[in-house]
Write an enzyme that holds these catalytic residues in place. Structure first.
Site, mmCIF file in Angstrom:
data_model
loop_
_atom_site.group_PDB
_atom_site.id
_atom_site.type_symbol
_atom_site.label_atom_id
_atom_site.label_comp_id
_atom_site.label_asym_id
_atom_site.label_seq_id
_atom_site.Cartn_x
_atom_site.Cartn_y
_atom_site.Cartn_z
ATOM 1 N N LYS A 93 -3.378 -4.212 1.744
ATOM 2 C CA LYS A 93 -4.209 -4.927 2.820
ATOM 3 C C LYS A 93 -4.300 -5.135 3.548
ATOM 4 C CE LYS A 93 -8.795 -8.135 1.437
ATOM 5 N NZ LYS A 93 -8.927 -7.037 2.338
HETATM 6 N N1 PMP Z 1 -11.989 -2.417 -0.553
HETATM 7 C C1 PMP Z 1 -12.244 -3.009 1.095
HETATM 8 C C2 PMP Z 1 -11.277 -1.839 1.879
HETATM 9 C C3 PMP Z 1 -11.675 -4.146 0.580
HETATM 10 O O1 PMP Z 1 -11.404 -4.702 1.678
HETATM 11 C C4 PMP Z 1 -11.983 -5.123 -0.454
HETATM 12 C C5 PMP Z 1 -10.937 -7.090 0.228
HETATM 13 N N2 PMP Z 1 -10.361 -6.677 0.135
HETATM 14 C C6 PMP Z 1 -11.571 -4.912 -1.621
HETATM 15 C C7 PMP Z 1 -11.808 -2.911 -1.972
HETATM 16 C C8 PMP Z 1 -12.191 -5.778 -3.042
HETATM 17 O O2 PMP Z 1 -10.491 -6.472 -2.878
HETATM 18 P P1 PMP Z 1 -10.451 -7.616 -3.971
HETATM 19 O O3 PMP Z 1 -12.036 -7.626 -4.858
HETATM 20 O O4 PMP Z 1 -9.301 -8.062 -4.352
HETATM 21 O O5 PMP Z 1 -11.074 -7.981 -2.689
#
Ligand code: PMP
Length: 294
Positions: free
Chosen positions: A159
């Site tokens: 991320k």
């Molecule tokens: N894809 C992207 C591009 C994101 O920014 C997020 C948010 N973090 C997610 C998917 C979903 O991730 P999560 O469920 O871990 O928040």
């Protein structure tokens, strides 16, 4: 007008100590700012308890490792600091944003002598990432012209801040055209995800979601997969082409900020929404889950 993020009361945890929110500043000549050399997390506290806090911290460390950063704290120190900050801010329901970035000790692309900063901020005015009335009615999405890159073009499991420009461009494209969000396809043309959330489709007892081989396998995505399997739905991860989505009854997004949010349309394809939908039931089940499980 929403409160600006650079002028608030409260505290931010930075590099091992609490500092006043308004004093949490960083120099303009910072490697992380110029080259997107940073990783971050997005988490939510429900009733004073961060949902899957350990898993988010693990992902933060993994993201950092992928982009070559060694975080100068332990996972348990980060977990404890998140908890302490929420307590100090007197919050129960809030969004939690840890971030790690390369500092000002050097500029340019070389990372040999980069110094590393770590900070955590929390805020309580993201009750919902999308407006509540939009969540109930369902979102209108448009397909973005920007694509999720191949795994050897950008590190999709991290991320990392840099690649988020693809999401920003897509979101801007959608909003300028009057949509709530964009659907991003991947470099092969398969359906990938929303700009900050994963995507699911419903057809009777079958729930389909794309294979996360070039985008983030969200923690909410994993939670929802486990939840719907336990409820007896057939969860199928598969490559989904854009022209297949007319076969589905319902569609929804999942993410820490978005939680479960129904989709009413993608381009000119419409989906069922409302209180009688399976998605509505999943929203309620997810809400119950995050308020009872840590
Ligand atoms: N894809 C992207 C591009 C994101 O920014 C997020 C948010 N973090 C997610 C998917 C979903 O991730 P999560 O469920 O871990 O928040």
């Amino acid at each position: 007008m929403a409160k600006s993020f650079d002028n608030r009361d409260g505290w931010i945890w930075q590099d091992g100590e609490f500092i006043n929110w308004n004093e949490a500043k960083t120099h303009i000549i910072t490697q992380g700012l110029h080259y997107g050399s940073a990783v971050f997390e997005g988490e939510r506290s429900y009733n004073g308890n961060i949902f899957k806090s350990d898993q988010h911290t693990k992902r933060l460390f993994k993201s950092a490792e992928i982009i070559g950063i060694k975080i100068p704290f332990s996972e348990s120190e980060i977990n404890q600091s998140k908890f302490d900050l929420i307590k100090k801010m007197n919050f129960k329901e809030c969004y939690v944003r840890p971030i790690v970035w390369r500092g000002s000790s050097q500029m340019g692309l070389s990372t040999n002598n980069s110094n590393i900063h770590v900070a955590i901020a929390v805020w309580d005015d993201w009750a919902s990432y999308f407006k509540i009335e939009d969540r109930i009615a369902g979102l209108r999405l448009i397909t973005s012209p920007w694509k999720r890159p191949a795994p050897d073009t950008a590190p999709y499991e991290a991320k990392a801040s840099g690649p988020y420009i693809i999401c920003t461009l897509s979101k801007e494209y959608a909003e300028k055209k009057g949509y709530h969000d964009a659907l991003m396809l991947d470099y092969r043309g398969y359906i990938a995800e929303g700009t900050g959330a994963n995507i699911f489709f419903v057809k009777d007892k079958d729930i389909h979601t794309p294979i996360p081989d070039c985008f983030l396998n969200g923690i909410t995505r994993q939670t929802v997969i486990e939840m719907v399997k336990k409820q007896g739905f057939n969860l199928i991860e598969k490559y989904i082409k854009p022209d297949e989505i007319t076969n589905y009854d319902e569609a929804f997004l999942t993410g820490t900020a978005a939680e479960i949010t129904p989709i009413q349309s993608i381009d000119d394809v419409k989906f069922k929404t409302g209180h009688n939908c399976i998605t509505y039931k999943f929203m309620q089940d997810y809400s119950e889950l995050v308020n009872t499980v840590s």
